[in-house]
Structures are given as C-alpha cells and as structure tokens.
Scaffold this motif. Structure first.
Motif, PDB file in Angstrom:
ATOM      1  N   GLY A  85      46.677  43.584  48.020  1.00  0.00           N
ATOM      2  CA  GLY A  85      45.191  43.986  46.896  1.00  0.00           C
ATOM      3  C   GLY A  85      44.952  42.825  45.596  1.00  0.00           C
ATOM      4  O   GLY A  85      44.917  41.992  45.403  1.00  0.00           O
ATOM      5  N   ILE A 126      41.313  40.234  46.605  1.00  0.00           N
ATOM      6  CA  ILE A 126      39.890  40.479  45.999  1.00  0.00           C
ATOM      7  C   ILE A 126      39.525  41.821  47.233  1.00  0.00           C
ATOM      8  O   ILE A 126      38.782  42.645  47.176  1.00  0.00           O
ATOM      9  N   ALA A 127      40.128  40.833  48.416  1.00  0.00           N
ATOM     10  CA  ALA A 127      39.648  41.688  49.918  1.00  0.00           C
ATOM     11  C   ALA A 127      39.542  43.555  50.028  1.00  0.00           C
ATOM     12  O   ALA A 127      38.862  44.371  49.812  1.00  0.00           O
ATOM     13  N   LEU A 141      48.683  48.790  48.444  1.00  0.00           N
ATOM     14  CA  LEU A 141      49.696  48.110  48.675  1.00  0.00           C
ATOM     15  C   LEU A 141      50.019  46.405  48.629  1.00  0.00           C
ATOM     16  O   LEU A 141      49.202  45.808  49.410  1.00  0.00           O
ATOM     17  N   GLU A 144      52.985  41.739  46.155  1.00  0.00           N
ATOM     18  CA  GLU A 144      53.398  40.665  44.699  1.00  0.00           C
ATOM     19  C   GLU A 144      53.636  41.627  43.732  1.00  0.00           C
ATOM     20  O   GLU A 144      52.886  42.739  43.904  1.00  0.00           O
ATOM     21  N   ALA A 157      37.920  28.603  43.236  1.00  0.00           N
ATOM     22  CA  ALA A 157      37.357  27.123  42.150  1.00  0.00           C
ATOM     23  C   ALA A 157      36.274  28.241  41.444  1.00  0.00           C
ATOM     24  O   ALA A 157      35.048  28.340  40.279  1.00  0.00           O
ATOM     25  N   ALA A 202      45.145  41.625  53.935  1.00  0.00           N
ATOM     26  CA  ALA A 202      46.611  40.404  54.000  1.00  0.00           C
ATOM     27  C   ALA A 202      46.358  38.918  53.575  1.00  0.00           C
ATOM     28  O   ALA A 202      47.456  38.722  53.126  1.00  0.00           O
ATOM     29  N   ARG A 206      43.660  24.603  50.136  1.00  0.00           N
ATOM     30  CA  ARG A 206      42.659  23.645  49.500  1.00  0.00           C
ATOM     31  C   ARG A 206      42.978  23.321  47.990  1.00  0.00           C
ATOM     32  O   ARG A 206      43.434  24.485  47.528  1.00  0.00           O
ATOM     33  N   GLN A 229      38.065  34.983  55.162  1.00  0.00           N
ATOM     34  CA  GLN A 229      37.337  35.177  54.269  1.00  0.00           C
ATOM     35  C   GLN A 229      36.757  33.858  54.129  1.00  0.00           C
ATOM     36  O   GLN A 229      36.146  33.384  52.895  1.00  0.00           O
ATOM     37  N   ALA A 230      37.790  32.881  54.452  1.00  0.00           N
ATOM     38  CA  ALA A 230      37.737  31.807  54.527  1.00  0.00           C
ATOM     39  C   ALA A 230      37.070  31.120  53.435  1.00  0.00           C
ATOM     40  O   ALA A 230      38.151  31.672  51.676  1.00  0.00           O
ATOM     41  N   PHE A 253      34.883  31.801  50.253  1.00  0.00           N
ATOM     42  CA  PHE A 253      33.862  32.463  50.454  1.00  0.00           C
ATOM     43  C   PHE A 253      33.508  33.602  49.742  1.00  0.00           C
ATOM     44  O   PHE A 253      33.082  35.079  49.619  1.00  0.00           O
ATOM     45  N   ILE A 292      35.241  35.789  48.132  1.00  0.00           N
ATOM     46  CA  ILE A 292      35.295  36.708  46.044  1.00  0.00           C
ATOM     47  C   ILE A 292      33.925  36.679  45.995  1.00  0.00           C
ATOM     48  O   ILE A 292      33.436  37.642  46.103  1.00  0.00           O
TER      49      ILE A 292
HETATM   50  C1  LIG Z   1      41.323  26.397  46.342  1.00  0.00           C
HETATM   51  C2  LIG Z   1      40.696  27.465  46.809  1.00  0.00           C
HETATM   52  C3  LIG Z   1      38.972  27.809  46.126  1.00  0.00           C
HETATM   53  C4  LIG Z   1      38.357  29.062  46.466  1.00  0.00           C
HETATM   54  N1  LIG Z   1      36.945  28.995  45.848  1.00  0.00           N
HETATM   55  C5  LIG Z   1      36.621  30.047  46.243  1.00  0.00           C
HETATM   56  C6  LIG Z   1      35.145  29.733  45.625  1.00  0.00           C
HETATM   57  O1  LIG Z   1      35.051  29.201  44.807  1.00  0.00           O
HETATM   58  N2  LIG Z   1      34.717  31.206  45.405  1.00  0.00           N
HETATM   59  C7  LIG Z   1      34.498  32.163  46.118  1.00  0.00           C
HETATM   60  O2  LIG Z   1      33.985  33.318  47.050  1.00  0.00           O
HETATM   61  N3  LIG Z   1      36.189  32.440  46.790  1.00  0.00           N
HETATM   62  C8  LIG Z   1      36.438  30.676  47.140  1.00  0.00           C
HETATM   63  N4  LIG Z   1      37.508  30.275  47.347  1.00  0.00           N
HETATM   64  C9  LIG Z   1      38.538  32.319  48.943  1.00  0.00           C
HETATM   65  C10 LIG Z   1      38.652  32.775  48.045  1.00  0.00           C
HETATM   66  O3  LIG Z   1      39.623  32.985  47.329  1.00  0.00           O
HETATM   67  C11 LIG Z   1      39.884  33.880  49.272  1.00  0.00           C
HETATM   68  O4  LIG Z   1      38.802  33.937  50.643  1.00  0.00           O
HETATM   69  C12 LIG Z   1      39.638  35.441  49.179  1.00  0.00           C
HETATM   70  O5  LIG Z   1      40.203  35.093  47.365  1.00  0.00           O
HETATM   71  C13 LIG Z   1      40.487  35.938  49.685  1.00  0.00           C
HETATM   72  O6  LIG Z   1      40.875  37.392  49.363  1.00  0.00           O
HETATM   73  P1  LIG Z   1      41.613  37.939  49.771  1.00  0.00           P
HETATM   74  O7  LIG Z   1      42.098  38.964  49.028  1.00  0.00           O
HETATM   75  O8  LIG Z   1      41.458  38.489  51.546  1.00  0.00           O
HETATM   76  O9  LIG Z   1      43.230  37.474  49.302  1.00  0.00           O
HETATM   77  P2  LIG Z   1      44.551  37.410  49.312  1.00  0.00           P
HETATM   78  O10 LIG Z   1      43.503  37.256  48.097  1.00  0.00           O
HETATM   79  O11 LIG Z   1      45.409  36.056  48.949  1.00  0.00           O
HETATM   80  O12 LIG Z   1      45.314  38.826  48.840  1.00  0.00           O
HETATM   81  C14 LIG Z   1      45.950  38.669  50.196  1.00  0.00           C
HETATM   82  C15 LIG Z   1      47.073  39.549  49.327  1.00  0.00           C
HETATM   83  O13 LIG Z   1      47.579  40.595  50.386  1.00  0.00           O
HETATM   84  C16 LIG Z   1      49.343  40.526  49.977  1.00  0.00           C
HETATM   85  N5  LIG Z   1      49.692  40.891  51.016  1.00  0.00           N
HETATM   86  C17 LIG Z   1      50.224  40.228  52.222  1.00  0.00           C
HETATM   87  N6  LIG Z   1      51.215  40.414  52.269  1.00  0.00           N
HETATM   88  C18 LIG Z   1      51.295  41.805  52.461  1.00  0.00           C
HETATM   89  C19 LIG Z   1      52.505  42.681  52.695  1.00  0.00           C
HETATM   90  N7  LIG Z   1      52.684  42.857  53.996  1.00  0.00           N
HETATM   91  N8  LIG Z   1      52.139  43.938  52.087  1.00  0.00           N
HETATM   92  C20 LIG Z   1      51.389  44.032  51.258  1.00  0.00           C
HETATM   93  N9  LIG Z   1      50.867  42.710  50.775  1.00  0.00           N
HETATM   94  C21 LIG Z   1      50.685  42.150  51.409  1.00  0.00           C
HETATM   95  C22 LIG Z   1      49.646  39.077  49.222  1.00  0.00           C
HETATM   96  O14 LIG Z   1      50.121  39.579  48.404  1.00  0.00           O
HETATM   97  C23 LIG Z   1      47.963  38.694  48.818  1.00  0.00           C
HETATM   98  O15 LIG Z   1      47.975  39.331  47.235  1.00  0.00           O
HETATM   99  C24 LIG Z   1      38.823  29.695  47.667  1.00  0.00           C
HETATM  100  C25 LIG Z   1      39.701  29.182  47.539  1.00  0.00           C
HETATM  101  C26 LIG Z   1      40.733  28.366  47.262  1.00  0.00           C
HETATM  102  C27 LIG Z   1      42.588  28.698  47.642  1.00  0.00           C
END
Ligand SMILES: Cc1cc2nc3c(=O)[nH]c(=O)nc-3n(C[C@H](O)[C@H](O)[C@H](O)COP(=O)(O)OP(=O)(O)OC[C@H]3O[C@@H](n4cnc5c(N)ncnc54)[C@H](O)[C@@H]3O)c2cc1C
Length: 376
Positions: A14, A16-17, A36, A39, A51, A205, A228, A337-338, A340, A342
């Motif tokens: 849950g 941003i992806a 799902l 956290e 950031a 995830a 980072r 998504q490395a 970027f 968000i």
């Molecule tokens: C310091 C830093 C600076 C950044 N700056 C930028 C920026 O300026 N602009 C930008 O666009 N992006 C930026 N990013 C990148 C961006 O934050 C990520 O690419 C993005 O948040 C990834 O989203 P996500 O949903 O894939 O991951 P997450 O936000 O990590 O979400 C994944 C979720 O899956 C959950 N999960 C994992 N395993 C399970 C499971 N088994 N069951 C249920 N839930 C589970 C986790 O608890 C987590 O909440 C930055 C990242 C960092 C660390």
C-alpha cells in the motif's frame, strides 16, 4: 460479517504503486480489488521517505518519458481527484559543472524531444537564483520551470480515497505471507489467518517485491533495494532560501532545496542492502557535507534537525517492471520504480491498470516495461 475471501485483483503493498493501481483500476471499472498493506499505515516505507520532487529529466530516455507522463497527471489531475494542488511549481535546477558538463547538450536535446518546459541558465544566472553557490566559471544549468515539490501525502490519500469510494477494500496490518500457485498460475495469497483468492495478484511490495516474486516462483529477476538518505538543517540566518529552486548537482552527488523554512539535502547515496526499515549512516552524511563545502560553503550546517533514509528499488536495467510474469500466469509485477515512483505513479498506475483491465495500453510501449524482457 465475515470478511470476503474472493476478489478479481489482490494488490500486495500500500505504497504509492499499490495505491495508484487500485485507483486506476477502479477508474476502469475494476472495483473488486483488495489492497493489502503490512504496516498499520500507508506510505511507511519508500513512499513516505522520498524527496517529494517532480523532476521531468532523466539520463535514461524511457524513465524521462515515464516522469513526463506522470508529471502530466500531477499537474492536471481529474476534477475532484485531490483537495489541494499536487505540485507547487517551485522549479528544479539541474546544475552542470566540471564533472558532468558534457551531459548538458544531450539533456537539453532530450527535454526538447519530450516537450518538457525549461530554460537554459549561465553560471551567473544560476548564482543569481542561489546566491550561496560557487559553481565555477564554466557552469551552466537547466531550470525545469513547471516542476517542483509534490504533496505526497495528498497524492497518496487521493489515490486511496478514490479507490475506497469506488468500493475497493483496503486492509492495513495485513501481510501477504505466502502466494498460492497451482499449475503455473498464481491464484491468491495467504495471510497469517486466511487464504484469499483472486484472478490477479499484483506485486507492488517496493523493496520486498523481489521476495514476493520468489514466493510466487516467478521469473528470477534481480531487484536491488538501495538506501538513500535525506537530512534537514537550517540555512545561515541571513539567507532567505524559501524561493530557491530544488537544485541537483550530479557532479557533486548532492541535491538540496527549501523545506519548511530550512533546507533538505541528500548525499545521493545508493548503498545496496536487503529490504529493511532503512536508517541513515553518519559517514555518508559527513562526506556529503564535505562536497557541499565545495559547491556552496555557506550552507554547511553546524547541526542537523532531522534525518532519515529509505530504499529505492532497482531492476537490472533501472527501468520499472510492469506486466504479467512470463512463467506464472496471474502474477503481475509493479516494481522497480527506483527514485521516481512518486512522480511516475500517474503513468505506471494507468499502464498497469490498462494491462490488467484491458490486456493492452495505448499510453506506452508495454514491451519496454514487461518482465519478459529479462527472459523467462
Ligand atoms: C530518500 C528517497 C528520495 C526519493 N525521492 C523521490 C522523489 O523526489 N520523487 C519520486 O518520484 N520518487 C522518489 N523516491 C522514490 C520513491 O519513494 C519510490 O520509487 C516509491 O515510493 C516506491 O513506491 P512503492 O509503493 O513501490 O514502495 P513502498 O512505498 O515501499 O511501498 C511498498 C509497500 O509494500 C508493503 N509490503 C511489503 N511486503 C508486503 C507484504 N508481504 N504484504 C503486505 N504489504 C507488504 C510495505 O510495507 C510497503 O508499504 C525517493 C526514495 C527515497 C528513499
């Protein structure tokens, strides 16, 4: 009332992806979805630690196009989507100086090709915007005039609100522990207490996406989480930094910008590590301050107010992985998504939703993002 156990789509994660996908699926009429999140709150990991900046430039052309498409969504969200603006247009300055001056022309070309709004600035014009800089005589900048800081909280809660109001079920404190795979098809997940079934299981995830893919016996694509860090500190009292653009210097491996009256800075560290609740490292921050001493000596602080770290998760070619697994039907990747995820969520969420709801997308060449590009 007993909780439901059968869905069309189960999304694991849950951040941003996962939230953006749940929303865009609902927009396409797929509302029989369960999101799902392990956290107790959404955005606890990478999404809540970023950031928060829209930078429609990238050295990888595919990534720049995804940022550009995601930027369109952030700048022009559908009516009623968000309660407040998602981007503040405070501008982003890309600094080119000894070390990366050679990349200036190619960057300008790429930005023109993708129709990104920008101005070229001389070194003196860059210093006119950020008086503390000492970038050197040959320095130049690119000012991304319609980019700036993203309200991540507003974006994440708008995706979740939109999904929930369309009927999507959202559970927190709910971890997918096992994936149900039978005869080459993924048909659900098991939590600590129940088995949940779906036609599609989506791996959103974040840093744990590689582990989830292993549980599904999906294609063995190596995902690498890299730490980072970010620090917050006060600028000198005689400097008003509030109107400064967010500034990125690849040559110095630092970026910084105004943040709630102070400054935020990142050492642009990318230390590989296993998925975890990441924390910053003192030496990395100290080394970044030495680099800041060269680029903008007046800004080096005596003390830090806050610091944190998060994990950015990379695929082998640094391009996100979006699509059905080539080995395990019904298992869908939305990962890698490395740095970027968000800013590109408005694009990647729509591409993923198109592929699940319609089997194809007009938004992007989906073969570039497909997990099949790494082989089965
Ligand atoms: C310091 C830093 C600076 C950044 N700056 C930028 C920026 O300026 N602009 C930008 O666009 N992006 C930026 N990013 C990148 C961006 O934050 C990520 O690419 C993005 O948040 C990834 O989203 P996500 O949903 O894939 O991951 P997450 O936000 O990590 O979400 C994944 C979720 O899956 C959950 N999960 C994992 N395993 C399970 C499971 N088994 N069951 C249920 N839930 C589970 C986790 O608890 C987590 O909440 C930055 C990242 C960092 C660390």
């Amino acid at each position: 009332m007993a909780e439901r156990r059968n869905f069309e789509v189960i999304i694991i994660g849950g951040g941003i992806a996962g939230a953006s996908l749940a929303y865009f699926l609902a927009v396409r009429g797929v509302t029989d979805t369960l999101l799902l999140e392990r956290e107790t709150q959404h955005g606890y990991h990478a999404t809540g630690r970023s950031a928060a900046t829209l930078v429609e430039w990238d050295s990888i052309a595919t990534v720049q196009r995804l940022k550009r498409l995601g930027g369109d969504f952030l700048k022009n969200p559908p009516p009623g989507f968000a309660e407040n603006p998602l981007v503040d247009h405070s501008q982003v300055m890309l600094l080119f100086r000894d070390g990366n001056l050679g990349d200036f022309g190619k960057s300008v070309e790429g930005l023109r090709r993708d129709g990104v709004e920008f101005h070229e600035l001389s070194g003196a014009e860059s210093v006119a915007r950020i008086s503390a800089l000492t970038p050197g005589d040959s320095a130049r900048s690119i000012l991304l005039t319609s980019d700036g800081r993203i309200d991540v909280h507003e974006l994440l809660s708008s995706y979740l609100r939109g999904a929930r109001s369309a009927g999507v079920e959202i559970r927190t404190g709910a971890q997918a522990r096992q994936l149900i795979v039978e005869r080459g098809r993924c048909s659900g997940v098991a939590t600590a207490t129940e088995r949940l079934h779906a036609a599609w299981v989506v791996d959103a995830a974040g840093a744990w996406a590689g582990e989830i893919a292993q549980l599904a016996q999906a294609a063995p694509i190596r995902l690498e989480p890299r730490r980072r860090s970010i620090v917050i500190f006060d600028p000198p009292s005689d400097l008003d930094v509030r109107g400064w653009p967010f500034t990125i210097s690849e040559a110095d491996q630092i970026y910084f910008g105004p943040e709630s009256g102070g400054l935020m800075l990142s050492p642009m560290d990318q230390v590989p590590m296993a998925p975890c609740d990441a924390v910053p490292d003192d030496e990395t921050i100290a080394a970044a301050m030495e680099r800041l001493r060269v680029l903008a000596p007046r800004l080096v602080p005596r003390a830090l107010k806050r610091r944190w770290a998060g994990l950015r998760t990379f695929s082998p070619d640094s391009i996100p992985i979006v699509g059905e697994d080539p080995r395990v039907r019904g298992f869908f990747w939305l990962a890698g998504q490395a740095g970027f995820g968000i800013e590109s969520s408005g694009a990647l969420g729509q591409i993923a939703a198109d592929l699940i709801a319609r089997g194809a997308t007009r938004m992007f060449d989906a073969t570039i993002l497909s997990p099949a590009r790494f082989g089965a």
